[in-house]
Scaffold this motif. Structure first.
Motif, PDB file in Angstrom:
ATOM      1  N   TYR A   3       0.870  -1.361  -0.067  1.00 43.24           N
ATOM      2  CA  TYR A   3      -0.026   0.337   0.040  1.00 43.24           C
ATOM      3  C   TYR A   3       0.962   1.391   0.033  1.00 43.24           C
ATOM      4  O   TYR A   3       0.254   2.344   0.195  1.00 43.24           O
ATOM      5  N   GLY A   4       2.263   1.098  -0.049  1.00 45.40           N
ATOM      6  CA  GLY A   4       2.818   2.525  -0.181  1.00 45.40           C
ATOM      7  C   GLY A   4       2.814   3.302  -1.238  1.00 45.40           C
ATOM      8  O   GLY A   4       3.069   4.529  -0.905  1.00 45.40           O
ATOM      9  N   LYS A   5       2.351   3.029  -2.366  1.00 46.14           N
ATOM     10  CA  LYS A   5       2.033   3.786  -3.383  1.00 46.14           C
ATOM     11  C   LYS A   5       0.705   4.415  -3.508  1.00 46.14           C
ATOM     12  O   LYS A   5       0.435   5.441  -4.054  1.00 46.14           O
ATOM     13  N   ILE A   6      -0.199   4.249  -2.611  1.00 46.08           N
ATOM     14  CA  ILE A   6      -1.567   4.685  -2.562  1.00 46.08           C
ATOM     15  C   ILE A   6      -1.334   5.800  -1.622  1.00 46.08           C
ATOM     16  O   ILE A   6      -0.699   5.750  -0.260  1.00 46.08           O
ATOM     17  N   LYS A   7      -1.632   7.143  -2.109  1.00 43.78           N
ATOM     18  CA  LYS A   7      -1.777   8.274  -1.203  1.00 43.78           C
ATOM     19  C   LYS A   7      -2.992   8.761  -0.527  1.00 43.78           C
ATOM     20  O   LYS A   7      -4.003   8.390  -0.945  1.00 43.78           O
ATOM     21  N   ILE A   8      -3.044   9.201   0.581  1.00 40.38           N
ATOM     22  CA  ILE A   8      -3.947   9.349   1.560  1.00 40.38           C
ATOM     23  C   ILE A   8      -4.513  10.729   0.766  1.00 40.38           C
ATOM     24  O   ILE A   8      -3.698  11.656   0.351  1.00 40.38           O
ATOM     25  N   SER A   9      -5.727  11.192   0.928  1.00 40.28           N
ATOM     26  CA  SER A   9      -6.340  12.475   0.344  1.00 40.28           C
ATOM     27  C   SER A   9      -6.073  13.397   1.190  1.00 40.28           C
ATOM     28  O   SER A   9      -5.633  13.311   2.538  1.00 40.28           O
ATOM     29  N   SER A  10      -6.334  14.681   0.773  1.00 41.23           N
ATOM     30  CA  SER A  10      -5.879  15.884   1.596  1.00 41.23           C
ATOM     31  C   SER A  10      -7.155  16.105   2.625  1.00 41.23           C
ATOM     32  O   SER A  10      -8.157  15.509   2.512  1.00 41.23           O
ATOM     33  N   ASN A  11      -6.784  16.903   3.780  1.00 36.30           N
ATOM     34  CA  ASN A  11      -7.799  16.930   4.707  1.00 36.30           C
ATOM     35  C   ASN A  11      -8.985  17.646   4.298  1.00 36.30           C
ATOM     36  O   ASN A  11     -10.219  17.686   4.743  1.00 36.30           O
ATOM     37  N   ARG A  12      -8.613  18.478   3.297  1.00 34.21           N
ATOM     38  CA  ARG A  12      -9.596  19.539   2.687  1.00 34.21           C
ATOM     39  C   ARG A  12     -10.777  18.580   1.712  1.00 34.21           C
ATOM     40  O   ARG A  12     -11.796  18.882   2.009  1.00 34.21           O
ATOM     41  N   SER A  13     -10.210  17.786   1.149  1.00 31.08           N
ATOM     42  CA  SER A  13     -11.282  16.878   0.294  1.00 31.08           C
ATOM     43  C   SER A  13     -11.922  15.904   1.313  1.00 31.08           C
ATOM     44  O   SER A  13     -13.005  15.686   1.047  1.00 31.08           O
ATOM     45  N   PHE A  14     -11.319  15.452   2.317  1.00 27.22           N
ATOM     46  CA  PHE A  14     -11.951  14.652   3.236  1.00 27.22           C
ATOM     47  C   PHE A  14     -12.989  15.381   3.971  1.00 27.22           C
ATOM     48  O   PHE A  14     -13.971  14.683   4.211  1.00 27.22           O
ATOM     49  N   GLY A  15     -12.860  16.503   4.269  1.00 33.47           N
ATOM     50  CA  GLY A  15     -13.831  17.154   5.005  1.00 33.47           C
ATOM     51  C   GLY A  15     -14.799  17.622   4.126  1.00 33.47           C
ATOM     52  O   GLY A  15     -15.946  17.628   4.703  1.00 33.47           O
ATOM     53  N   LEU A  16     -14.827  18.042   2.977  1.00 29.89           N
ATOM     54  CA  LEU A  16     -15.631  18.302   2.080  1.00 29.89           C
ATOM     55  C   LEU A  16     -16.635  17.283   1.689  1.00 29.89           C
ATOM     56  O   LEU A  16     -18.017  17.422   1.670  1.00 29.89           O
ATOM     57  N   VAL A  17     -15.770  16.108   1.520  1.00 30.11           N
ATOM     58  CA  VAL A  17     -16.785  14.757   1.149  1.00 30.11           C
ATOM     59  C   VAL A  17     -17.905  14.562   2.587  1.00 30.11           C
ATOM     60  O   VAL A  17     -18.913  14.005   2.008  1.00 30.11           O
ATOM     61  N   PHE A  18     -17.126  14.458   3.670  1.00 32.43           N
ATOM     62  CA  PHE A  18     -17.962  14.012   4.608  1.00 32.43           C
ATOM     63  C   PHE A  18     -18.893  15.400   5.062  1.00 32.43           C
ATOM     64  O   PHE A  18     -19.893  14.817   5.581  1.00 32.43           O
ATOM     65  N   CYS A  19     -18.740  16.354   4.740  1.00 33.94           N
ATOM     66  CA  CYS A  19     -19.744  17.458   4.767  1.00 33.94           C
ATOM     67  C   CYS A  19     -20.928  17.205   4.035  1.00 33.94           C
ATOM     68  O   CYS A  19     -22.020  17.284   4.523  1.00 33.94           O
ATOM     69  N   PHE A  20     -20.560  16.694   2.564  1.00 32.71           N
ATOM     70  CA  PHE A  20     -21.983  16.471   1.663  1.00 32.71           C
ATOM     71  C   PHE A  20     -22.472  15.116   2.223  1.00 32.71           C
ATOM     72  O   PHE A  20     -23.948  15.247   2.012  1.00 32.71           O
ATOM     73  N   VAL A  21     -21.581  14.269   2.900  1.00 34.81           N
ATOM     74  CA  VAL A  21     -22.276  12.871   3.134  1.00 34.81           C
ATOM     75  C   VAL A  21     -23.473  13.281   4.179  1.00 34.81           C
ATOM     76  O   VAL A  21     -24.506  12.831   4.209  1.00 34.81           O
ATOM     77  N   PHE A  22     -23.002  14.166   5.194  1.00 31.03           N
ATOM     78  CA  PHE A  22     -23.813  14.322   6.562  1.00 31.03           C
ATOM     79  C   PHE A  22     -24.941  15.325   6.086  1.00 31.03           C
ATOM     80  O   PHE A  22     -26.077  15.368   6.642  1.00 31.03           O
ATOM     81  N   LEU A  23     -24.559  16.176   5.103  1.00 31.69           N
ATOM     82  CA  LEU A  23     -25.762  16.993   4.854  1.00 31.69           C
ATOM     83  C   LEU A  23     -26.808  16.112   3.898  1.00 31.69           C
ATOM     84  O   LEU A  23     -28.083  16.475   4.200  1.00 31.69           O
ATOM     85  N   ILE A  24     -26.555  15.076   3.224  1.00 35.80           N
ATOM     86  CA  ILE A  24     -27.450  14.399   2.463  1.00 35.80           C
ATOM     87  C   ILE A  24     -28.055  13.469   3.681  1.00 35.80           C
ATOM     88  O   ILE A  24     -29.413  13.446   3.486  1.00 35.80           O
ATOM     89  N   ILE A  25     -27.442  13.011   4.475  1.00 37.35           N
ATOM     90  CA  ILE A  25     -28.139  12.323   5.671  1.00 37.35           C
ATOM     91  C   ILE A  25     -29.120  13.390   6.422  1.00 37.35           C
ATOM     92  O   ILE A  25     -30.209  12.928   6.642  1.00 37.35           O
ATOM     93  N   ALA A  26     -28.810  14.737   6.507  1.00 30.98           N
ATOM     94  CA  ALA A  26     -29.738  15.580   7.197  1.00 30.98           C
ATOM     95  C   ALA A  26     -30.761  16.075   6.659  1.00 30.98           C
ATOM     96  O   ALA A  26     -31.984  16.004   7.208  1.00 30.98           O
ATOM     97  N   PHE A  27     -30.734  15.769   5.301  1.00 30.41           N
ATOM     98  CA  PHE A  27     -31.812  16.549   4.527  1.00 30.41           C
ATOM     99  C   PHE A  27     -32.513  15.358   3.690  1.00 30.41           C
ATOM    100  O   PHE A  27     -33.365  15.411   2.821  1.00 30.41           O
ATOM    101  N   TRP A  28     -32.273  13.845   4.216  1.00 31.51           N
ATOM    102  CA  TRP A  28     -32.760  12.800   3.648  1.00 31.51           C
ATOM    103  C   TRP A  28     -34.276  12.813   3.521  1.00 31.51           C
ATOM    104  O   TRP A  28     -35.046  12.257   2.591  1.00 31.51           O
ATOM    105  N   SER A  29     -35.084  13.124   4.730  1.00 31.94           N
ATOM    106  CA  SER A  29     -36.254  12.878   4.851  1.00 31.94           C
ATOM    107  C   SER A  29     -37.150  14.343   4.692  1.00 31.94           C
ATOM    108  O   SER A  29     -38.287  14.300   4.905  1.00 31.94           O
ATOM    109  N   PHE A  30     -36.340  15.277   4.115  1.00 28.08           N
ATOM    110  CA  PHE A  30     -36.784  16.641   3.872  1.00 28.08           C
ATOM    111  C   PHE A  30     -37.866  16.726   2.872  1.00 28.08           C
ATOM    112  O   PHE A  30     -37.589  16.322   1.757  1.00 28.08           O
TER     113      PHE A  30
END
Length: 130
Positions: A3-30
């Motif tokens: 797994y040495g060649k696989i790079k971890i994503s940036s904190n910015r992209s990780f934060g934005l992806v999880f922002c959208f995931v939790f936003l979808i969860i929050a508005f799922w039954s809206f």
């Protein structure tokens, strides 16, 4: 597995992806009423948005845990999917070809001194390949 060649994503992209995931969860039954928005996932989404835009070092441990979880899932799911493809697609095709008596790879024993296959067509000119 290496797994040495696989790079971890940036904190910015990780934060934005999880922002959208939790936003979808929050508005799922809206369905038009704000009382139907789930409050906790909405605030978690805002926290990930703020930390993601600031590229915060607070997201590094969560990002590493998520990365290792993804590697773990990949090491389990990939062999399962490949086994399913093999046993549900390739095995029935192989059995069907064996029933029909086909030898597509020409693996049957041949008493000829050579296994070379003679071509009926002559090879074309290399000057006009296309």
């Amino acid at each position: 597995m290496e797994y040495g060649k696989i790079k971890i994503s940036s904190n910015r992209s990780f934060g934005l992806v999880f922002c959208f995931v939790f936003l979808i969860i929050a508005f799922w039954s809206f369905r038009g009423e704000f009382e139907q928005i789930k409050i906790l996932p909405f605030f978690i989404s805002l926290a990930f948005l703020i930390l993601g835009l600031l590229n915060s070092k607070l997201l590094t441990p969560l990002n590493k845990i998520w990365f290792k979880f993804g590697l773990f899932l990949g090491s389990i799911i990939s062999p399962i999917i490949m086994s399913l493809i093999f046993f549900l697609v390739l095995t029935p095709i192989g059995l069907f070809m064996r029933i029909l008596g086909k030898d597509l790879l020409n693996k049957k024993y041949n008493s000829n001194p050579s296994y070379w296959i003679k071509r009926n067509k002559s090879t074309g000119s290399m000057k006009k390949q296309f």
